[in-house]
Design a protein around this motif. Structure first.
Motif, PDB file in Angstrom:
ATOM      1  N   SER A  13      -4.446   2.609  -2.781  1.00  0.00           N
ATOM      2  CA  SER A  13      -3.728   1.923  -1.699  1.00  0.00           C
ATOM      3  C   SER A  13      -4.624   1.043  -0.840  1.00  0.00           C
ATOM      4  CB  SER A  13      -3.011   2.950  -0.811  1.00  0.00           C
ATOM      5  OG  SER A  13      -1.938   3.553  -1.497  1.00  0.00           O
ATOM      6  N   LYS A  67       0.826  -1.212   0.000  1.00  0.00           N
ATOM      7  CA  LYS A  67       0.000   0.000   0.000  1.00  0.00           C
ATOM      8  C   LYS A  67       0.858   1.259   0.000  1.00  0.00           C
ATOM      9  CE  LYS A  67      -3.763  -2.360   2.450  1.00  0.00           C
ATOM     10  NZ  LYS A  67      -4.631  -2.381   3.656  1.00  0.00           N
ATOM     11  N   GLN A  68       1.967   1.215   0.736  1.00  0.00           N
ATOM     12  CA  GLN A  68       2.862   2.375   0.799  1.00  0.00           C
ATOM     13  C   GLN A  68       3.566   2.592  -0.537  1.00  0.00           C
ATOM     14  OE1 GLN A  68       5.289   1.121   4.089  1.00  0.00           O
ATOM     15  NE2 GLN A  68       3.542   1.161   5.504  1.00  0.00           N
ATOM     16  N   ILE A 123      -3.639  -4.684  -5.540  1.00  0.00           N
ATOM     17  CA  ILE A 123      -2.198  -4.443  -5.410  1.00  0.00           C
ATOM     18  C   ILE A 123      -1.415  -5.738  -5.612  1.00  0.00           C
ATOM     19  CG2 ILE A 123      -0.367  -3.848  -3.772  1.00  0.00           C
ATOM     20  CD1 ILE A 123      -2.294  -1.774  -2.578  1.00  0.00           C
ATOM     21  N   THR A 171       2.386   1.807  -3.386  1.00  0.00           N
ATOM     22  CA  THR A 171       1.358   2.310  -4.299  1.00  0.00           C
ATOM     23  C   THR A 171       1.184   3.816  -4.135  1.00  0.00           C
ATOM     24  OG1 THR A 171       0.201   0.179  -4.213  1.00  0.00           O
ATOM     25  CG2 THR A 171      -1.057   2.060  -4.991  1.00  0.00           C
ATOM     26  N   ALA A 172       1.195   4.277  -2.906  1.00  0.00           N
ATOM     27  CA  ALA A 172       1.012   5.706  -2.645  1.00  0.00           C
ATOM     28  C   ALA A 172       2.235   6.524  -3.051  1.00  0.00           C
ATOM     29  CB  ALA A 172       0.704   5.934  -1.170  1.00  0.00           C
ATOM     30  N   TYR A 189      -2.692   7.189   3.506  1.00  0.00           N
ATOM     31  CA  TYR A 189      -1.864   7.001   2.315  1.00  0.00           C
ATOM     32  C   TYR A 189      -1.836   8.262   1.459  1.00  0.00           C
ATOM     33  CZ  TYR A 189      -2.042   2.231   3.903  1.00  0.00           C
ATOM     34  OH  TYR A 189      -1.927   1.112   4.680  1.00  0.00           O
ATOM     35  N   TYR A 196       1.481  10.292   0.337  1.00  0.00           N
ATOM     36  CA  TYR A 196       1.667  10.847  -1.006  1.00  0.00           C
ATOM     37  C   TYR A 196       1.981  12.338  -0.941  1.00  0.00           C
ATOM     38  CZ  TYR A 196       0.435  12.904  -5.486  1.00  0.00           C
ATOM     39  OH  TYR A 196       0.463  13.646  -6.646  1.00  0.00           O
ATOM     40  N   PRO A 203      -2.339   7.060  -4.256  1.00  0.00           N
ATOM     41  CA  PRO A 203      -2.846   6.720  -2.924  1.00  0.00           C
ATOM     42  C   PRO A 203      -4.319   6.306  -2.946  1.00  0.00           C
ATOM     43  CG  PRO A 203      -2.665   9.094  -3.175  1.00  0.00           C
ATOM     44  CD  PRO A 203      -1.986   8.487  -4.368  1.00  0.00           C
TER      45      PRO A 203
END
Length: 583
Positions: free
Chosen positions: A409, A396-397, A415, A399-400, A468, A472, A406
């Motif tokens: 995320s 998730k991090q 993901i 992705t952001a 998130y 970003y 974000p």
């Protein structure tokens, strides 16, 4: 311990409940969301939908991690029993979920927003709708009949548009669940089981005490920690819902009196481990630190059919109990006994080449750290907790920050499925991986009821999504300081902020930008006389554009922001191209 009713009455008399909810019915549901689902004050207030036009839905909550949608109906009765009417209300709300558009059309404003969130979640087939009926009384025989009928209907419903399960929690159930949740900070489960003579075997294999037992199904539902998942800490995953193909067959067998007597022969059995097992008298065994490492899906399904299970005197299941105090050996058993049912994308990726390579590089550079690639993976005692990275959160991090999306995320399934090969093809530096976790931990430390960052109320309620966007915003601020459109190195951003002692200031600036972004959007919708749905906005690219605009405005008008430019100045080598998320 005090009577559960006295505890509830005492706690809902507190200032928070009295000021935010107009009657004891709502306060009871709010108490349940806070104490059982462990929501914070703002999340709890946001979850309550009770009132005119609530369509028999008192509260809703989406657990993104476990991919469950909770629909709660509460009845705060001080009498001894409650009849079938509340059960029929839950059945009514369940039937309305087959036409979400119509349900939304006739719902109150709060529920309209929640239905939009639910519809988005249901686009992912992995989500399960969990209907919960909670009451401070006991159910009458007629109510029990309706409960049984509804559970049977769900078991036989092969063509439903969504996965669903139905749980009833009466006065005793509330007390049991409340006690278990109190122990979640240290969820060591000890349990005593009485076995029938001639239906168990004790032996020793590889210097390990082993107990093989045929346990009545009705004894299974007495084992603590099934509903809240604490019984399955060492399992590779928690419940996947009770409507997949395997669990449907289990339900159908339980609900069929003729087939249920053969349940023992149809099922492969349950594997449980414990630190110690003790026969305190003939046939009576006490298990210390009990954990089920294979059987999470089955036990959750058995519990969901609890009313029928109680009637099955001739239905048994095989249990294998192993006395395994060694942590590494226990983890190995858990991994090797969980191969029979479908796992999620993030489970399958835990042993992928990219992830193993990432873990090796990370732990080589940070031997005191740990990259946990599996859900529920035990952290070695000799590792630094400040340097523990969890794969799901890392995805998730990344992705952001690196994908600069974000708004995606929250979608763990996408993901680790749709975007995995794109996202994890890069060889991320171990220092950047750790820095992302450090940035995120600092953000979450400030995500409290005290609200030290002064976050917008709507932002605070979106704890599963909005952090998130702040992560970003930090990357956008660092890029702006360097007049770059590329992605800055998280570790270099963190290093400079620590050198100049401005880490908290950067986070506060990111919070201000996120506030400005959402408040600008709220004002815009008001001028256009449109309804603003925060969850809709936070999951859209519009939120990213709004943050970018807020960062630009911040550097144009905020003197302190301009001062950051010299302190966060980086060499061009610390920037990289954005990971492309778009098709």
């Amino acid at each position: 311990m005090n009577n559960i009713i006295d505890i509830i009455k005492s706690e809902i008399a507190q200032k928070y409940y009295q000021q935010n909810f107009p009657n004891d019915g709502q306060r009871f549901v709010a108490w349940y969301m806070r104490n059982i689902h462990l929501l914070d004050q703002r999340q709890t207030k946001d979850a309550i939908t009770d009132g005119q036009g609530d369509k028999q839905i008192d509260a809703t909550y989406i657990d993104e991690d476990e991919q469950k949608i909770y629909i709660v109906q509460g009845k705060f009765y001080l009498g001894e029993s409650v009849d079938a009417e509340p059960v029929r209300e839950v059945i009514s709300s369940w039937s309305q979920f087959h036409d979400l558009a119509k349900l939304q059309e006739n719902a109150n404003a709060k529920l309209k927003t929640k239905i939009y969130e639910i519809a988005n979640a249901l686009e992912d087939d992995a989500y399960c709708i969990c209907f919960e009926l909670i009451t401070t009384s006991s159910f009458t025989p007629s109510a029990q009949q309706d409960i049984n009928a509804f559970q049977s209907k769900l078991a036989e419903d092969e063509d439903s548009d969504f996965n669903a399960q139905f749980s009833v929690i009466d006065k005793q159930g509330l007390a049991d669940t409340y006690n278990r949740v109190l122990e979640q900070t240290n969820p060591i489960l000890n349990h005593v089981i009485t076995l029938e003579k001639g239906k168990y075997l004790k032996t020793e294999l590889s210097s390990t005490n082993v107990l093989l037992a045929t346990l009545p199904l009705k004894e299974c539902i007495k084992i603590p920690g099934i509903k809240d998942g604490s019984l399955f800490q060492k399992n590779v995953r928690q419940s996947l819902g009770i409507n997949n193909s395997v669990n449907k067959k289990i339900k159908n067998t339980i609900n069929n009196p003729d087939k249920c007597r053969d349940f023992f022969f149809f099922h492969n059995g349950i594997t449980a481990i414990c630190n110690k097992m003790e026969e305190i008298e003939p046939g009576v065994f006490k298990f210390y630190a009990l954990n089920v490492v294979n059987g999470c899906q089955s036990l959750n399904t058995i519990l969901s059919c609890s009313e029928n299970v109680k009637k099955r005197d001739d239905a048994y299941i095989l249990f294998r109990f192993y006395e395994i105090p060694q942590r590494d050996r226990a983890d190995s058993i858990s991994t090797n006994t969980n191969t029979q049912s479908t796992v999620k994308a993030r489970d399958l990726r835990s042993n992928s080449r990219q992830v193993l390579k990432l873990r090796k590089a990370f732990e080589q550079q940070f031997p005191e750290g740990f990259l946990a690639t599996k859900r529920g993976e035990a952290i070695p005692a000799d590792r630094d907790r400040n340097k523990v990275v969890e794969l799901s959160l890392l995805g998730k991090q990344l992705t952001a920050w690196y994908m600069q999306r974000p708004n995606l995320s929250y979608g763990e399934t996408k993901i680790f499925d749709k975007y995995f090969n794109t996202l994890f093809k890069n060889e991320y530096a171990p220092a950047d991986i750790l820095s992302l976790t450090i940035w995120m931990n600092k953000i979450m430390e400030a995500w409290t009821d005290e609200n030290p960052l002064g976050l917008n109320e709507d932002v605070l309620t979106m704890k599963a999504y909005a952090p998130y966007h702040m992560l970003y915003a930090i990357s956008a601020i660092c890029a702006k300081c360097n007049k770059q459109t590329s992605v800055p190195s998280p570790s270099e951003c963190l290093r400079l902020s620590q050198v100049f002692n401005i880490t908290d200031s950067v986070i506060q600036l990111a919070a201000n930008c996120l506030n400005n972004a959402i408040e600008t959007e709220i004002n815009k919708n008001q001028l256009d006389e449109k309804t603003f749905i925060p969850q809709n906005w936070i999951k859209s690219k519009a939120s990213i554009n709004a943050i970018n605009s807020a960062v630009i405005n911040c550097f144009s008008f905020n003197p302190y922001a301009k001062e950051l430019e010299s302190k966060l100045k980086m060499d061009a080598k610390h920037f990289s191209y954005r990971v492309q998320a778009d098709n």
